[in-house]
Scaffold this motif. Structure first.
Motif, PDB file in Angstrom:
ATOM      1  N   TYR A  20       0.836  -1.200   0.000  1.00  0.00           N
ATOM      2  CA  TYR A  20       0.000   0.000   0.000  1.00  0.00           C
ATOM      3  C   TYR A  20       0.873   1.254   0.000  1.00  0.00           C
ATOM      4  N   VAL A  21       0.438   2.242  -0.760  1.00  0.00           N
ATOM      5  CA  VAL A  21       1.113   3.538  -0.806  1.00  0.00           C
ATOM      6  C   VAL A  21       0.194   4.570  -0.180  1.00  0.00           C
ATOM      7  N   HIS A  22       0.768   5.401   0.685  1.00  0.00           N
ATOM      8  CA  HIS A  22       0.024   6.503   1.294  1.00  0.00           C
ATOM      9  C   HIS A  22       0.881   7.758   1.280  1.00  0.00           C
ATOM     10  N   GLY A  23       0.238   8.883   1.199  1.00  0.00           N
ATOM     11  CA  GLY A  23       0.920  10.161   1.358  1.00  0.00           C
ATOM     12  C   GLY A  23       1.857  10.530   0.232  1.00  0.00           C
ATOM     13  N   LEU A  24       1.605  10.033  -0.961  1.00  0.00           N
ATOM     14  CA  LEU A  24       2.451  10.404  -2.092  1.00  0.00           C
ATOM     15  C   LEU A  24       2.195  11.869  -2.421  1.00  0.00           C
ATOM     16  N   MET A  25       3.210  12.680  -2.272  1.00  0.00           N
ATOM     17  CA  MET A  25       3.097  14.100  -2.589  1.00  0.00           C
ATOM     18  C   MET A  25       4.339  14.535  -3.348  1.00  0.00           C
ATOM     19  N   GLN A  26       4.129  15.326  -4.348  1.00  0.00           N
ATOM     20  CA  GLN A  26       5.243  15.867  -5.100  1.00  0.00           C
ATOM     21  C   GLN A  26       4.887  17.259  -5.573  1.00  0.00           C
ATOM     22  N   ARG A  27       5.880  18.072  -5.711  1.00  0.00           N
ATOM     23  CA  ARG A  27       5.657  19.418  -6.206  1.00  0.00           C
ATOM     24  C   ARG A  27       6.940  19.873  -6.889  1.00  0.00           C
ATOM     25  N   ASP A  28       6.785  20.473  -8.017  1.00  0.00           N
ATOM     26  CA  ASP A  28       7.920  21.039  -8.740  1.00  0.00           C
ATOM     27  C   ASP A  28       8.978  20.003  -9.100  1.00  0.00           C
ATOM     28  N   ALA A  29       8.572  18.764  -9.280  1.00  0.00           N
ATOM     29  CA  ALA A  29       9.502  17.712  -9.692  1.00  0.00           C
ATOM     30  C   ALA A  29       8.784  16.809 -10.688  1.00  0.00           C
ATOM     31  N   PRO A  30       8.639  17.260 -11.928  1.00  0.00           N
ATOM     32  CA  PRO A  30       7.896  16.469 -12.913  1.00  0.00           C
ATOM     33  C   PRO A  30       8.425  15.043 -13.017  1.00  0.00           C
ATOM     34  N   GLY A  31       7.513  14.095 -12.983  1.00  0.00           N
ATOM     35  CA  GLY A  31       7.874  12.695 -13.125  1.00  0.00           C
ATOM     36  C   GLY A  31       8.241  11.988 -11.833  1.00  0.00           C
ATOM     37  N   LEU A  32       8.422  12.720 -10.751  1.00  0.00           N
ATOM     38  CA  LEU A  32       8.824  12.092  -9.495  1.00  0.00           C
ATOM     39  C   LEU A  32       7.740  11.155  -8.962  1.00  0.00           C
ATOM     40  N   GLY A  33       6.487  11.572  -9.028  1.00  0.00           N
ATOM     41  CA  GLY A  33       5.401  10.719  -8.545  1.00  0.00           C
ATOM     42  C   GLY A  33       5.343   9.404  -9.297  1.00  0.00           C
TER      43      GLY A  33
END
Length: 100
Positions: A20-33
């Motif tokens: 399970y994945v929880h809390g996936l957050m990314q900002r200003d990093a295209p492709g990181l998610g």
């Protein structure tokens, strides 16, 4: 991002071999998610799980579309009468087991 082997709060009583994945957050990093989700899928497969699962607030259509674009399929919804959590959409993706 948190990577878990069980999620009894959101997927109670489910014994499917899943990660399970929880809390996936990314900002200003295209492709990181997408990179993190691929990593989680590889780890899940390496650990013998058949699925990678996650959830998001049911009304967050942008995130639901993002997960669908990453190969996740919506498999249900969960409401929480006993908690002050918003209803969530449930997603999962099969992961390929490594072959030797």
């Amino acid at each position: 991002m948190r990577y878990l082997h069980r999620d009894d709060d959101v997927w109670p009583g489910d014994e499917t071999p899943a990660a399970y994945v929880h809390g996936l957050m990314q900002r200003d990093a295209p492709g990181l998610g997408a990179h993190l989700l691929r990593w989680a899928a590889r780890r899940a497969a390496d650990e013998g799980h058949s699925r990678l699962r996650l959830d998001c607030v049911d009304t967050n259509h942008a995130l639901r579309n993002y997960y669908a674009a990453q190969g996740f399929r919506e498999v249900g919804r969960r409401a929480f009468e006993d908690r002050q959590w918003h209803p969530v959409a449930l997603f999962e993706k099969p992961v390929a087991q490594a072959t030797t």
